[in-house]
Every structure is written in C-alpha cells, then in structure tokens.
Design a protein around this motif. Structure first.
Motif, PDB file in Angstrom:
ATOM      1  N   ARG A 120       0.810  -1.219   0.000  1.00  0.00           N
ATOM      2  CA  ARG A 120       0.000   0.000   0.000  1.00  0.00           C
ATOM      3  C   ARG A 120       0.842   1.267   0.000  1.00  0.00           C
ATOM      4  O   ARG A 120       0.306   2.351   0.168  1.00  0.00           O
ATOM      5  CB  ARG A 120      -0.934  -0.028   1.198  1.00  0.00           C
ATOM      6  CG  ARG A 120      -2.106  -0.930   0.921  1.00  0.00           C
ATOM      7  CD  ARG A 120      -2.734  -1.499   2.134  1.00  0.00           C
ATOM      8  NE  ARG A 120      -3.900  -2.275   1.778  1.00  0.00           N
ATOM      9  CZ  ARG A 120      -3.876  -3.522   1.344  1.00  0.00           C
ATOM     10  NH1 ARG A 120      -2.734  -4.145   1.221  1.00  0.00           N
ATOM     11  NH2 ARG A 120      -4.985  -4.147   1.022  1.00  0.00           N
ATOM     12  N   ASN A 205      -3.080  -3.076  -5.068  1.00  0.00           N
ATOM     13  CA  ASN A 205      -2.639  -3.604  -3.772  1.00  0.00           C
ATOM     14  C   ASN A 205      -2.759  -5.126  -3.742  1.00  0.00           C
ATOM     15  O   ASN A 205      -3.410  -5.708  -2.890  1.00  0.00           O
ATOM     16  CB  ASN A 205      -3.492  -3.018  -2.636  1.00  0.00           C
ATOM     17  CG  ASN A 205      -3.416  -1.520  -2.597  1.00  0.00           C
ATOM     18  OD1 ASN A 205      -2.559  -0.927  -3.227  1.00  0.00           O
ATOM     19  ND2 ASN A 205      -4.310  -0.917  -1.877  1.00  0.00           N
TER      20      ASN A 205
ATOM     21  N   CYS B  36      -4.547   5.312  -2.108  1.00  0.00           N
ATOM     22  CA  CYS B  36      -4.831   4.323  -3.138  1.00  0.00           C
ATOM     23  C   CYS B  36      -6.269   4.421  -3.644  1.00  0.00           C
ATOM     24  O   CYS B  36      -6.528   4.291  -4.831  1.00  0.00           O
ATOM     25  CB  CYS B  36      -4.612   2.918  -2.610  1.00  0.00           C
ATOM     26  SG  CYS B  36      -3.689   2.783  -1.107  1.00  0.00           S
ATOM     27  N   CYS B  37      -7.209   4.631  -2.719  1.00  0.00           N
ATOM     28  CA  CYS B  37      -8.603   4.666  -3.122  1.00  0.00           C
ATOM     29  C   CYS B  37      -8.852   5.763  -4.139  1.00  0.00           C
ATOM     30  O   CYS B  37      -9.781   5.663  -4.948  1.00  0.00           O
ATOM     31  CB  CYS B  37      -9.474   4.904  -1.905  1.00  0.00           C
ATOM     32  SG  CYS B  37      -9.656   3.464  -0.882  1.00  0.00           S
ATOM     33  N   GLY B  73      -9.456   7.336   0.875  1.00  0.00           N
ATOM     34  CA  GLY B  73      -8.130   6.998   1.356  1.00  0.00           C
ATOM     35  C   GLY B  73      -7.987   7.254   2.838  1.00  0.00           C
ATOM     36  O   GLY B  73      -8.919   7.669   3.509  1.00  0.00           O
ATOM     37  N   ARG B  74      -6.776   6.991   3.333  1.00  0.00           N
ATOM     38  CA  ARG B  74      -6.534   7.091   4.766  1.00  0.00           C
ATOM     39  C   ARG B  74      -6.351   8.543   5.173  1.00  0.00           C
ATOM     40  O   ARG B  74      -5.694   9.303   4.479  1.00  0.00           O
ATOM     41  CB  ARG B  74      -5.324   6.268   5.126  1.00  0.00           C
ATOM     42  CG  ARG B  74      -4.270   6.292   4.054  1.00  0.00           C
ATOM     43  CD  ARG B  74      -3.277   5.166   4.233  1.00  0.00           C
ATOM     44  NE  ARG B  74      -2.131   5.414   3.369  1.00  0.00           N
ATOM     45  CZ  ARG B  74      -1.835   4.658   2.327  1.00  0.00           C
ATOM     46  NH1 ARG B  74      -2.567   3.641   2.019  1.00  0.00           N
ATOM     47  NH2 ARG B  74      -0.782   4.933   1.594  1.00  0.00           N
ATOM     48  N   VAL B 101     -11.731   0.967   3.602  1.00  0.00           N
ATOM     49  CA  VAL B 101     -11.710   0.668   5.023  1.00  0.00           C
ATOM     50  C   VAL B 101     -10.879   1.679   5.796  1.00  0.00           C
ATOM     51  O   VAL B 101     -11.155   1.948   6.955  1.00  0.00           O
ATOM     52  CB  VAL B 101     -11.167  -0.753   5.293  1.00  0.00           C
ATOM     53  CG1 VAL B 101     -12.181  -1.775   4.926  1.00  0.00           C
ATOM     54  CG2 VAL B 101      -9.880  -0.980   4.581  1.00  0.00           C
ATOM     55  N   CYS B 102      -9.873   2.243   5.174  1.00  0.00           N
ATOM     56  CA  CYS B 102      -9.046   3.203   5.906  1.00  0.00           C
ATOM     57  C   CYS B 102      -9.869   4.385   6.347  1.00  0.00           C
ATOM     58  O   CYS B 102      -9.796   4.830   7.487  1.00  0.00           O
ATOM     59  CB  CYS B 102      -7.921   3.715   5.021  1.00  0.00           C
ATOM     60  SG  CYS B 102      -6.631   2.551   4.805  1.00  0.00           S
ATOM     61  N   CYS B 131     -10.758  -2.604  -0.019  1.00  0.00           N
ATOM     62  CA  CYS B 131      -9.413  -2.036   0.105  1.00  0.00           C
ATOM     63  C   CYS B 131      -8.621  -2.364  -1.142  1.00  0.00           C
ATOM     64  O   CYS B 131      -7.898  -3.314  -1.156  1.00  0.00           O
ATOM     65  CB  CYS B 131      -8.711  -2.577   1.336  1.00  0.00           C
ATOM     66  SG  CYS B 131      -7.079  -1.911   1.552  1.00  0.00           S
ATOM     67  N   PRO B 132      -8.695  -1.592  -2.169  1.00  0.00           N
ATOM     68  CA  PRO B 132      -9.628  -0.489  -2.378  1.00  0.00           C
ATOM     69  C   PRO B 132     -10.970  -1.017  -2.874  1.00  0.00           C
ATOM     70  O   PRO B 132     -11.010  -2.075  -3.499  1.00  0.00           O
ATOM     71  CB  PRO B 132      -8.954   0.311  -3.483  1.00  0.00           C
ATOM     72  CG  PRO B 132      -8.209  -0.702  -4.262  1.00  0.00           C
ATOM     73  CD  PRO B 132      -7.794  -1.760  -3.307  1.00  0.00           C
TER      74      PRO B 132
HETATM   75  S1  SF4 Z   1      -8.681   1.371   2.086  1.00  0.00           S
HETATM   76 FE1  SF4 Z   1      -6.980   0.266   1.118  1.00  0.00          FE
HETATM   77  S2  SF4 Z   1      -6.912   1.128  -0.917  1.00  0.00           S
HETATM   78 FE2  SF4 Z   1      -8.078   2.547   0.313  1.00  0.00          FE
HETATM   79  S3  SF4 Z   1      -6.609   4.031   1.085  1.00  0.00           S
HETATM   80 FE3  SF4 Z   1      -6.780   2.411   2.589  1.00  0.00          FE
HETATM   81  S4  SF4 Z   1      -5.114   1.029   2.091  1.00  0.00           S
HETATM   82 FE4  SF4 Z   1      -5.466   2.291   0.305  1.00  0.00          FE
END
Ligand code: SF4
Lengths: 445, 180, 192
Positions: A120, A205, B36-37, B73-74, B101-102, B131-132
């Motif tokens: 990630r 990911n 990432c999202c 995203g986080r 989920v973040c 995720c994502p």
């Molecule tokens: S939920 Fe997964 S894909 Fe989305 S920001 Fe968090 S780590 Fe990245």
C-alpha cells in the motif's frame, strides 16, 4: 518508435537590459501559433516605464500556499512557493499529510503479513514494493526462489510499470491541460488492471509477491490475455505519441521547462526517469540485475535535456520497453514451482488442508506466528517505475522485523522540486510537479 | 393566467420531489483523493465506468462548488484538520462518502498516524467497504446515496457542533497521544 | 563486486573472534575506510560491505567516499532503534548503543554499494549531518529526526517533516506512541 529532433532549449531567465532585447524576448515567448503570448511581469512594465520598483530584499515577494487539497498536486502534497509576481523564486514541498505509520505497522506484522502492508505504499506500482520486501526477507532467510517464480515476478513488475506509466500519462496530460489524455491513459491502464485482477484477484494492492515466491500460479490461458493487452497498450502508446509528442501546444508547455542536471540529480539522490532524462543512463535493471533481467532484451531509455518533455518521453517509451520484456516473459516462462517448497516458509497447498491435520496446524501456525528469520540486517533495491526502491530490514531472530524501512524513490525525488521549479512561472509549477510523478503514499509512508 | 393559457409539454409535481430529483441527479463530488482509493475513484470517473451516467462526472476542485465529499483513502492526523476545513467550506446540502476501510475505520493501519475512521471528524452518510473498493462498489455506494437523497429529508441540517461524529474536536491533541 | 573467497576467509576469521589480527578485507573501499579511521570495523552482511564507524567521523567518511572513492550518491539514511531486540547481532569491537544510523552509498562509476553504520547513544541522540556532502540526505535526516528524535548537527532545516509540527514524541521509537489505537465506531456509546 520515432526519434525526435534535438529540441532547442528555451532560456529560463534572461536579463532585461534594453527595449530591443525585450522585444526579442517577447517574440521568443510567443507560441508557434502566435495566438498567445506571456505578458511581461508588472515589475518589468513599471521598470520599463521608468517607474520605481522596490528591491527584492524589501519584501517584494509573496509566499503562496498550494495544497494539500489541490487537484493537481497528485494527492496531498503541499507546496509553499515564494513568488515575485509570476516568477517562482523558491518552492518548498511540505509533506506528511498521508503519513500512515507503515514502518511502525511493519514492525507489528509478521514476515508473512508484511507484504500486505508494503503493497500500500507505492499504490501505483505495488509489485515493486512487494518484490523488494520479499527479496529482503529471502536474503535474510537465505532461500532461493524457483525460476518460474522469478519470471512471474518479473512479468508482473513490468506490467505494473506499464500501469504506472500509463497512469502518469493520464495525470500528466490532465495537469498540463490535455484533459483527453486522462481518458485515454485510463483506457489502457484499465486493461492492465484487469490482468492484475485476473491473475491475483485484486485490481490494486495485490499482495501477490510474497517471501518465497508468488501467491498463486498463473491461471490457465494467461498467455493469450497478456499478449492481447500488450497489443492494446502498444496501440495506445502510439496514439499518445501521435497526440502529444509533436503537438505544438504540448511542446510549448513542456520543452525547456523544469531543467535539472545530472550533477544536481546525483547530489540530491534522485533516481529513475528523472535521472535518466538528464543523459545519465542508469537503470538498476541493467546495472545490478536482479530477477532475470539479464536474460531478457530491453533498452534503457534516456534523453539529455532534463526537462519536463523529456521525462514525459522517457516514461512513454519505457512502456514500450516493458511490453517488450513482458512478451519475452510470455515466450520464455519456465515450468516449475511458483514458490519454494520449503515447509518453513511456504504454507501447504489448500487441498492438503482438507485432508491432513498436520497441514492444517502448519497453515494456522504459519499465518498466526509466521516464520522465524535469522538475526541480521540487509538492504535490497530494485528499479521501480519511479526510481530505486529499497528495503532495509533488521531482524532479531523473531518472526517480526525490528526495523523495516522502505526507501521510497518519490520521497527523494521530491527534493528535485526546488532546483526544477526555481525561475519558472507559477503555471509551470504544476507541470513540474506532475513530471516528477510523486506518489504520496510512498513519500509519506 | 390560468393553466389553459400554457400550450403543452408540462408536468406537474410536488416541489419537494422535483428538488430531490434535481439534487439526486447532479451531485458534484469534490476532488478529495488521498491515497490508493483515489486511483479507484479516478477509475470510476474514467471512460470504462463513467460516473457521468449518474450526473457526477464534474469533479469540482473547489469545495465551495461541491456537495459530495468522497473521502478516498486514509486520513492522517496531519490531514484531519484540513479535511474538516474542506468539509466546512462546502455549502449545504452536503454529503460524505467514506471510501475504503481506511477512511471508514482505519483499516489495517491501526497506529499512531491514522485517524481511526473519518466519522470522528465529519458525519458520514455512506460507507463503502473494500481495500480499495472497486469501481462497482463505489458506484453501489453512490447509488445508495442517491436513494438516501431521494427519500431523505429535504431540509435536513446537521447540528452545528464543532465536532464531527464521535466527539473528537479537531485542533485538539491528536488521538494517538492520549492512549496509554 | 569483491572477491568471494577472500570474503569467506574473513568471515571465518571473525567468527573465531579473531579481530585483533586484521584479516584482509575483501572490499577495497571498506579497507580504505578502516585504514583511514581507527575504530572502524568491517562486516560482511549477506555479501554486502558494511563498515561500522565512530559517530564523530561519519561526516568525514562521507566526504572521503565522495571525493576519493567516487561514491556519487547517498541512497538512504535510516535509523534503527534497538531498545527491545531479542537477539541483537553484535559486532566485535563496537560498543552497542540504543540507536544506529545507517547510511547507504552507491557509486555509479564503480557500480557498487557500501553501508556505513554508526552508534548513537540514547543519552545524547545527535549525529553529524551529511547534508554538506550529500544534499540529498536532507529529507531523510529530517524524517529520522521526526520519527526517532535523532538531531543531525549541521542540517540546514532540522524540523519535523511527516508529523504535525506540534506533535509530541518520536513515534517510531519502540517506547513511544502505541502501534495500536482503539477504534471508535459510529454508534458507540461515546458522546457524539
Ligand atoms: S482502504 Fe486500502 S486502498 Fe483505500 S486508502 Fe486504505 S489502504 Fe489504500
């Protein structure tokens, strides 16, 4: 692949002495169509009219803040720019808005779970992260990865390089104003992501490369699908080339902009396409080959101007080189195991769990406790799409690392903003940031 | 003038329904990509999945022109005040989708740096898991939100409180410090 | 890179605790560093050349690597916290301290790497900055300061980089911020 004619460099700064040179400069700044021209700064107008203008050190400059929530800073990068009118005097990147504490989390996770975490970081090309982490663990444990796993890894890394550079083409085009590139870049990237989903089960990911090999073997009929995507990507790249490379507006926006020299790059620890754009053909895949890069044919793409246009071109043609490597991988893929048959590292196959109690216990223990790694420290690096990605890992003999540090290439590459952006215009700062192609997840970790 | 003066081509409806219908079909998301999202959010906006089908393709760069914030995203402790500010700058009516989920619960990053759920800062309407989350999942979340808008209160206002969801004030000491 | 057989001999010599009698160092750069700076120890770590040096001389080592040995790039600066290690691999001749500053160098011209490690005590967490020699260490040293509280002397801008400016503590230290934080879900009894 077309070879481009040498590009005349646009001088970045020029002293304004008299009306003649001023007129000259005005003509020089005109675009090819002559449709637009850059106006002289207020300061130049006032001075040319014989007026007074305060000295620079009298606080004539303005500090402007860009980000962290800004559409063209690639995530949550924040830039502090010191401006004199329209000219950028200094740029300072402010980072940390995506700091995720991944290195702390990495110390909490076992070596088996670790790839979930590192994948990630650089989310645009996650395979490079997983690869470097797995290679570090393998080096500490001292296992050899089977040949097929090596080739699968190499193929997936190259596919992810394609995906990453396609993403760059999309976002770079959008940042500079060629918004249709956004759609085209995503069109091809989507096809590559579908391959990832097909092989690994996830679009991003993927957590596919694991210590000891890869998670699953390639599915049936993968050759044809991957070759089809290669053809699509090659077609797409030739379209981008046609659309942008000789496009007068595109060249006017990018040629001669954001120049950086080899010396600056080396001093600032800058790697990857930025370093190669300065005429320094350094690619870890060639220089210190890991995986099976010494068994495939490909070229290192490099140019010599070090400007935004060159960085765009390098990334464009690197996609084609990746396609070349992927095609060779499809052709030469050896048979065999896709992960080491070492009971200590590799979980038993899924089918065995249903039959054997030992396999079940073994599987459970491996995923809850992980495996022990001999004490030691090591640094492993590979070439990611953005440059040298490295993993420094310290083990104390338990099943979790004492320290897991990833050297993110974007983190160091961001230091290039200042030398590149100095003496540019505000509007060009966006193009410069975009040409660095930072992925903030990797910068902040 | 009476209705007989109007030539043809008109529909009558309740004003409320028309407003809801209009709101539902022109939700402008703010570009709030974090990690990432955000890439999956961009993929949803790109040609393959095409958010334009829902009248949502216009990602507004300025929060003042947007009425949906997709927190993709986080959210780090450093970003949290910024996020709250962006949310405050958006005009009512506004909605929040917590993507991934973040953003929803901190996800796998259960550590000092990440806000454990964006609902501690801003009220969230729809949580999108994954995720994502793939583009399909995000679109499902968007459709869920549309359904909420279509059936929800027209004049809903959020309580004016300095805190978001779980009673954590932005600007105070970050959460990571107060735990033992 | 270096000659393999020589490295193994060296390894055996070290395993026997025979450090007083210096075995030939297979890596000529490492040999030069050890010869120049007394108190330095060469270690072969999985085939990679590592030199443990005194903290005070690390800036001079960097200068020497750059000017005399063609090490063109500082690849990475890492800090390791050894507070709670189970079994820490000890290096004979080096007194272990809590922190270690690890610097990786790369020579493009000679296509080789070397790693320089110095010990930093907990009581005085400072180290000389390498930014005068390698400006690229700037961000990495700020990160080390931010996450471990190692202050690099001579750094032009020793401020926090990743955490907010008003953050207390150094999160990556083993005894600092918890790695796990309780999660509050919406609908919790806690006030909303
Ligand atoms: S939920 Fe997964 S894909 Fe989305 S920001 Fe968090 S780590 Fe990245």
């Amino acid at each position: 692949m077309s070879t481009n004619p040498p590009i005349p460099l646009r001088p970045t700064t020029k002293p304004l002495s008299d009306a003649l040179s001023k007129e000259e400069e005005r003509l020089e700044r005109q675009t090819d169509e002559g449709a637009q021209e850059l106006r002289p700064t207020t300061r130049e107008v006032v001075l040319a009219g014989g007026g007074m203008w305060p000295q620079d050190d009298l606080g004539d400059t303005m500090i402007i803040n860009m980000g962290p929530q800004h559409p063209s800073t690639h995530g949550v990068l924040r830039l502090m720019m010191e401006l004199d009118g329209e000219d950028v005097l200094r740029i300072k990147p402010v980072i940390g808005y995506l700091h995720t504490g991944m290195e702390k989390t990495g110390e909490e996770l076992t070596y088996v779970q670790g790839t979930t975490n590192v994948t990630r970081m650089d989310y645009a090309s996650n395979f490079a992260n997983e690869l470097v982490y797995s290679m570090a663990v393998e080096k500490l444990v001292g296992v050899e990865v089977p040949e097929r796993a090596t080739w699968i890894r190499m193929m997936m890394c190259e596919l992810s390089r394609m995906a990453s550079h396609l993403l760059f083409q999309a976002t770079n085009g959008m940042d500079i104003g060629a918004v249709s590139m956004m759609l085209y870049g995503w069109r091809e990237r989507e096809e590559v992501l579908r391959i990832f989903e097909y092989v690994t089960g996830l679009r991003m990911n993927c957590n596919y490369i694991r210590p000891g090999g890869v998670a699953v073997d390639l599915p049936d009929g993968w050759q044809q699908r991957i070759l089809d995507v290669c053809d699509l990507v090659v077609k797409g790249v030739s379209e981008y080339d046609e659309l942008l490379s000789q496009n007068p507006i595109w060249r006017e926006r990018t040629v001669g902009l954001g120049i950086i020299t080899t010396e600056e790059c080396l001093a600032l620890s800058i790697t990857g396409p930025i370093l190669r754009s300065t005429g320094f053909a350094w690619d870890l895949r060639k220089a210190q080959p890991n995986l099976a890069y010494d068994q495939v044919e490909f070229d290192t793409i490099y140019t010599s101007n070090g400007d935004v246009y060159d960085r765009y071109r390098i990334r464009l043609y690197e996609i084609l080189e990746s396609v070349r490597i992927v095609r060779q991988c499809v052709e030469k893929m050896p048979a065999g195991d896709y992960r080491v048959q070492d009971k200590k590292i590799t979980p038993p196959p899924r089918a065995r769990i249903d039959e054997s109690m030992e396999a079940l216990i073994h599987h459970f223990k491996l995923f809850t406790e992980g495996f022990k790694v001999p004490a030691g420290e090591t640094y492993v690096s590979v070439e990611s799409p953005r440059g040298e990605i490295g993993c420094y890992m310290v083990s104390d003999g338990s099943s979790k690392p004492v320290r897991m540090h990833i050297r993110g290439p974007s983190f160091y590459n961001l230091q290039a903003i200042d030398p590149m952006g100095t003496d540019s215009l505000v509007a060009d700062a966006v193009a410069i940031v975009s040409s660095i192609d930072p992925i903030m997840g990797e910068v902040d970790r | 003038m009476g209705l007989d003066q109007v030539p043809h081509n008109f529909v009558t409806a309740r004003l409320e329904d028309v407003v809801r219908w209009g709101r539902r079909n022109s939700v402008f998301p703010a570009t709030f990509g974090l990690a990432c999202c955000a890439l999956e959010m961009m993929a949803t906006g790109a040609a393959h999945y095409d958010m334009a089908r829902f009248g949502m393709e216009v990602f507004r760069a300025s929060p003042r022109q947007a009425d949906l914030m997709i927190v993709a995203g986080r959210v780090s402790q450093k970003m949290a005040p910024v996020l709250r500010q962006v949310y405050d700058q958006m005009v009512e009516p506004k909605w929040v989708i917590s993507m991934g989920v973040c953003a929803s619960s901190g996800g796998m990053f259960n550590n000092y740096a990440i806000v454990q759920g964006v609902d501690q800062i801003v009220p969230v309407d729809v949580y999108v898991p994954g995720c994502p989350p793939g583009p399909e999942t995000l679109m499902h979340g968007i459709l869920t939100l549309h359904e909420q808008i279509r059936t929800g209160e027209l004049l809903r206002r959020r309580e004016a409180s300095p805190t978001g969801g779980a009673g954590i004030e932005v600007g105070r000491e970050p959460v990571g410090l107060t735990t033992s | 890179m270096a000659d393999d057989t020589a490295r193994e001999e060296d390894h055996e010599a070290e395993a026997a605790g025979d450090v007083a009698e210096p075995a030939p160092i297979p890596d000529d750069v490492a040999a030069a560093v050890v010869a120049r700076f007394p108190g330095s120890v060469f270690v072969d770590s999985h085939g990679q050349a590592v030199v443990y040096v005194e903290r005070e001389v690390i800036a001079d080592v960097a200068l020497m690597l750059r000017d005399e040995e063609q090490f063109t790039m500082l690849v990475d600066t890492v800090v390791v916290d050894h507070l709670v290690d189970g079994a820490r691999p000890l290096v004979a001749g080096i007194a272990p301290e809590r922190f270690e500053v690890v610097v990786n160098f790369l020579s493009h011209a000679r296509n080789r790497r070397i790693r320089i490690i110095c010990q930093v005590p907990e009581s005085q967490p400072t180290a000389p900055s390498l930014t005068p020699t390698y400006p690229g260490a700037n961000f990495a040293e700020r990160e080390s300061y931010d996450l471990f509280g190692i202050a690099f002397e001579g750094h032009p801008d020793m401020t926090r980089i990743l955490m907010p400016d008003d953050w207390h503590g150094y999160p990556l230290r083993k005894d600092d911020a918890p790695a796990r934080v309780p999660v509050t879900f919406k609908g919790d009894p806690s006030p909303r």
